[in-house]
Write an enzyme that holds these catalytic residues in place. Structure first.
Site, PDB file in Angstrom:
ATOM      1  N   CYS A 180       0.850  -1.194   0.000  1.00 22.30           N
ATOM      2  CA  CYS A 180       0.000   0.000   0.000  1.00 22.30           C
ATOM      3  C   CYS A 180       0.889   1.249   0.000  1.00 22.30           C
ATOM      4  O   CYS A 180       1.840   1.331   0.780  1.00 22.30           O
ATOM      5  CB  CYS A 180      -0.905  -0.014   1.230  1.00 22.30           C
ATOM      6  SG  CYS A 180      -1.977   1.429   1.302  1.00 22.30           S
ATOM      7  N   CYS A 199       0.689   5.018   6.809  1.00 20.23           N
ATOM      8  CA  CYS A 199       0.087   4.865   8.145  1.00 20.23           C
ATOM      9  C   CYS A 199       1.087   4.158   9.085  1.00 20.23           C
ATOM     10  O   CYS A 199       1.481   3.012   8.821  1.00 20.23           O
ATOM     11  CB  CYS A 199      -1.195   4.058   8.050  1.00 20.23           C
ATOM     12  SG  CYS A 199      -2.305   4.664   6.747  1.00 20.23           S
ATOM     13  N   CYS A 257       0.641   0.489  10.327  1.00 19.46           N
ATOM     14  CA  CYS A 257       0.140  -0.564   9.427  1.00 19.46           C
ATOM     15  C   CYS A 257       1.225  -1.438   8.816  1.00 19.46           C
ATOM     16  O   CYS A 257       2.129  -0.956   8.127  1.00 19.46           O
ATOM     17  CB  CYS A 257      -0.703   0.063   8.331  1.00 19.46           C
ATOM     18  SG  CYS A 257      -1.516  -1.212   7.335  1.00 19.46           S
ATOM     19  N   CYS A 311     -16.293  -9.152   6.427  1.00 21.45           N
ATOM     20  CA  CYS A 311     -15.628  -7.871   6.184  1.00 21.45           C
ATOM     21  C   CYS A 311     -14.418  -8.092   5.284  1.00 21.45           C
ATOM     22  O   CYS A 311     -13.558  -8.924   5.592  1.00 21.45           O
ATOM     23  CB  CYS A 311     -15.141  -7.266   7.499  1.00 21.45           C
ATOM     24  SG  CYS A 311     -16.425  -7.181   8.746  1.00 21.45           S
ATOM     25  N   CYS A 359     -19.299  -5.980   4.500  1.00 18.01           N
ATOM     26  CA  CYS A 359     -18.582  -4.746   4.826  1.00 18.01           C
ATOM     27  C   CYS A 359     -17.294  -4.759   4.001  1.00 18.01           C
ATOM     28  O   CYS A 359     -16.664  -5.816   3.873  1.00 18.01           O
ATOM     29  CB  CYS A 359     -18.245  -4.715   6.320  1.00 18.01           C
ATOM     30  SG  CYS A 359     -17.338  -3.230   6.809  1.00 18.01           S
ATOM     31  N   CYS A 391     -19.059   1.942   9.177  1.00 15.33           N
ATOM     32  CA  CYS A 391     -18.274   1.287  10.224  1.00 15.33           C
ATOM     33  C   CYS A 391     -17.032   2.170  10.360  1.00 15.33           C
ATOM     34  O   CYS A 391     -16.129   2.094   9.521  1.00 15.33           O
ATOM     35  CB  CYS A 391     -17.916  -0.134   9.800  1.00 15.33           C
ATOM     36  SG  CYS A 391     -16.770  -0.934  10.939  1.00 15.33           S
ATOM     37  N   ARG A 449     -17.254  -2.210  18.441  1.00 20.31           N
ATOM     38  CA  ARG A 449     -16.473  -3.451  18.291  1.00 20.31           C
ATOM     39  C   ARG A 449     -15.144  -3.362  19.030  1.00 20.31           C
ATOM     40  O   ARG A 449     -14.384  -2.402  18.847  1.00 20.31           O
ATOM     41  CB  ARG A 449     -16.219  -3.760  16.817  1.00 20.31           C
ATOM     42  CG  ARG A 449     -15.445  -5.077  16.627  1.00 20.31           C
ATOM     43  CD  ARG A 449     -15.282  -5.484  15.173  1.00 20.31           C
ATOM     44  NE  ARG A 449     -16.552  -5.478  14.502  1.00 20.31           N
ATOM     45  CZ  ARG A 449     -16.824  -4.745  13.420  1.00 20.31           C
ATOM     46  NH1 ARG A 449     -15.899  -4.000  12.874  1.00 20.31           N
ATOM     47  NH2 ARG A 449     -18.015  -4.769  12.872  1.00 20.31           N
TER      48      ARG A 449
HETATM   49  N1  SAM Z   1      -6.561   0.604   3.234  1.00 12.13           N
HETATM   50  C1  SAM Z   1      -7.814   0.809   3.807  1.00 12.13           C
HETATM   51  C2  SAM Z   1      -7.841   2.032   4.696  1.00 12.13           C
HETATM   52  O1  SAM Z   1      -6.880   2.321   5.361  1.00 12.13           O
HETATM   53  O2  SAM Z   1      -8.886   2.693   4.715  1.00 12.13           O
HETATM   54  C3  SAM Z   1      -8.346  -0.371   4.575  1.00 12.13           C
HETATM   55  C4  SAM Z   1      -7.490  -1.318   5.366  1.00 12.13           C
HETATM   56  S1  SAM Z   1      -6.824  -0.722   6.886  1.00 12.13           S
HETATM   57  C5  SAM Z   1      -5.785  -2.070   7.329  1.00 12.13           C
HETATM   58  C6  SAM Z   1      -8.166  -0.737   8.037  1.00 12.13           C
HETATM   59  C7  SAM Z   1      -7.885  -0.305   9.465  1.00 12.13           C
HETATM   60  O3  SAM Z   1      -7.146  -1.305  10.161  1.00 12.13           O
HETATM   61  C8  SAM Z   1      -7.091   0.952   9.703  1.00 12.13           C
HETATM   62  O4  SAM Z   1      -7.826   2.114   9.551  1.00 12.13           O
HETATM   63  C9  SAM Z   1      -6.648   0.773  11.152  1.00 12.13           C
HETATM   64  O5  SAM Z   1      -7.596   1.366  12.018  1.00 12.13           O
HETATM   65  C10 SAM Z   1      -6.644  -0.739  11.357  1.00 12.13           C
HETATM   66  N2  SAM Z   1      -5.270  -1.226  11.599  1.00 12.13           N
HETATM   67  C11 SAM Z   1      -4.297  -1.394  10.675  1.00 12.13           C
HETATM   68  N3  SAM Z   1      -3.158  -1.820  11.251  1.00 12.13           N
HETATM   69  C12 SAM Z   1      -3.404  -1.922  12.578  1.00 12.13           C
HETATM   70  C13 SAM Z   1      -2.622  -2.309  13.700  1.00 12.13           C
HETATM   71  N4  SAM Z   1      -1.336  -2.634  13.587  1.00 12.13           N
HETATM   72  N5  SAM Z   1      -3.193  -2.312  14.913  1.00 12.13           N
HETATM   73  C14 SAM Z   1      -4.500  -1.957  15.049  1.00 12.13           C
HETATM   74  N6  SAM Z   1      -5.293  -1.587  14.024  1.00 12.13           N
HETATM   75  C15 SAM Z   1      -4.756  -1.563  12.806  1.00 12.13           C
HETATM   76 FE1  SF4 Z   2      -2.719   1.304   3.436  1.00 16.67          FE
HETATM   77 FE2  SF4 Z   2      -2.612   0.207   5.829  1.00 16.67          FE
HETATM   78 FE3  SF4 Z   2      -2.966   2.821   5.631  1.00 16.67          FE
HETATM   79 FE4  SF4 Z   2      -4.961   1.128   4.884  1.00 16.67          FE
HETATM   80  S1  SF4 Z   2      -4.132   1.418   6.928  1.00 16.67           S
HETATM   81  S2  SF4 Z   2      -4.220   2.926   3.790  1.00 16.67           S
HETATM   82  S3  SF4 Z   2      -3.733  -0.588   4.090  1.00 16.67           S
HETATM   83  S4  SF4 Z   2      -1.140   1.668   4.968  1.00 16.67           S
END
Ligand code: SAM
Ligand code: SF4
Ligand code: DTB
Length: 345
Positions: free
Chosen positions: A76, A80, A83, A120, A151, A211, A283
């Site tokens: 990606c 973030c 992530c 989801c 979802c 959500c 949740r």
């Molecule tokens: N890429 C899309 C986005 O960011 O909108 C969807 C996937 S993203 C993995 C969905 C959510 O997973 C993020 O907004 C975050 O809140 C949660 N998430 C991702 N990595 C995480 C982590 N290490 N610990 C807790 N929550 C996490």
């Molecule tokens: Fe990409 Fe992870 Fe950020 Fe979603 S949360 S936009 S998968 S880097």
């Protein structure tokens, strides 16, 4: 005779008044100061308020079970900091392209057989292109036909993309605000808070249910947690689902070594979410694998009424069905067999 009953501290009386007006009349005008006061109450008061609010709208022993599938993994372009799927962080994750509809439908069938009412689907995209969106729309249509709630979380959406998902009957769009507007820039630099709010607006305009929640334990302050809750609770209507994720510290991400959040702060955040958004399904989302049974029990007592079932979230480990079955049994709780909705009124 003189009344010797001590007066409650002034702050407690104010919070009680705030909450009495919040239930059953749902408020959308919370300030950060008010929410900080809700969070700061004596723990017993906050839990009592949350539990009273919870029981007014939901059956307290029933929990929603959802199952996640990572339909497109890793690589990606967003940064973030939490992530594992960001290409900017070296986490050792192997990227995988978008799965075929037939594969995802088989996973959904298995999720249903495993007791989940919602399926989801998460894709590690900044924003899908129209071809990708169309493929997901076909999948949503097929999963919906199994009789499951659907979802998806695909990143940012345009208005027409949200409309297309609504057209195929998508039940929920997951798009998180993650944290307060003030702390946000410490976590993500590749898209703005306003971008996130715009996607939520496109979803609402298309008639989708939201959500939308965030993550705690990223080194934010209690005021930031209040700020996130205010952003969620001033959306009108409130999101129908609010996932509260506890950061999973993934090696290779910038937050891998951040200090642990005090578990009671997680409980307070969930309780405040329940009080502010009484008819929302809250949740207890990522991070349960690292929590004790007792901490999870307190989160349920604070009003969390949804979990992800199964051994895996998107890429990280989840608590797992054996541990969940045992814990819910000990608590006298059951996984809902029908979609969980608030009682009217
Ligand atoms: N890429 C899309 C986005 O960011 O909108 C969807 C996937 S993203 C993995 C969905 C959510 O997973 C993020 O907004 C975050 O809140 C949660 N998430 C991702 N990595 C995480 C982590 N290490 N610990 C807790 N929550 C996490
Ligand atoms: Fe990409 Fe992870 Fe950020 Fe979603 S949360 S936009 S998968 S880097
Ligand atoms: C949400 O708020 N949490 C879920 C879901 N929405 C998509 C994702 C949690 C991801 C945890 C890290 C991982 O498994 O990669």
């Amino acid at each position: 005779m003189t009344d010797t009953t001590p007066e409650p501290p002034a702050g407690r009386a104010i919070i009680r008044r705030m909450v009495v007006t919040a239930t059953p009349q749902v408020r959308h005008d919370w300030s950060v100061e008010e929410v900080e006061a809700v969070l700061a109450q004596p723990f017993a008061d906050l839990l009592h308020l949350a539990q009273t609010t919870h029981r007014a709208h939901f059956e307290p022993t029933v929990i929603e079970g959802a199952i996640l599938s990572s339909i497109k993994t890793g690589a990606c372009p967003e940064d973030c900091a939490y992530c594992p799927q960001s290409a900017v962080h070296l986490t050792g994750l192997t990227p995988e392209p978008l799965l075929d509809t037939a594969v995802i439908v088989e996973q959904a069938r298995a999720a249903k057989a495993n007791g989940a009412t919602r399926f989801c689907m998460g894709a590690a995209w900044r924003a899908p292109n129209d071809r990708q969106l169309e493929s997901v729309a076909e999948t949503v249509d097929a999963v919906g036909a199994l009789g499951m709630e659907t979802c998806v979380t695909l990143g940012m959406l345009t208005g027409p993309q949200a409309e297309r998902l609504a057209e195929v009957g998508l039940d929920f769009y997951n798009h998180n605000l993650d944290t307060s507007p003030e702390f946000y820039g410490e976590i993500i630099t590749t898209r703005t808070y306003a971008d996130r709010l715009e996607t939520l607006e496109h979803c609402r305009d298309a008639g989708l249910r939201l959500c939308t929640g965030g993550i705690v334990g990223m080194g934010e302050s209690r005021r930031d947690r209040a700020g996130l809750l205010v952003e969620l609770a001033t959306l009108e209507p409130h999101p129908e689902s609010v996932p509260i994720n506890l950061l999973i510290k993934v090696p290779g991400t910038p937050l891998a070594e951040v200090d642990d959040l005090d578990g009671l702060e997680l409980v307070r955040t969930i309780a405040a979410a329940r009080v502010l958004m009484p008819t929302t399904v809250v949740r207890l989302s990522a991070g349960r694998a690292a929590m004790s049974d007792e901490l999870q029990a307190l989160c349920f007592q604070a009003g969390a009424n949804s979990i992800f079932l199964g051994d895996k979230l998107l890429t990280a480990d989840n608590a797992g069905d054996d541990a969940d079955g045992e814990l819910l049994g000990r608590l006298g709780m059951t996984v809902a067999t029908e979609p969980v909705r608030p009682r009217l009124g």
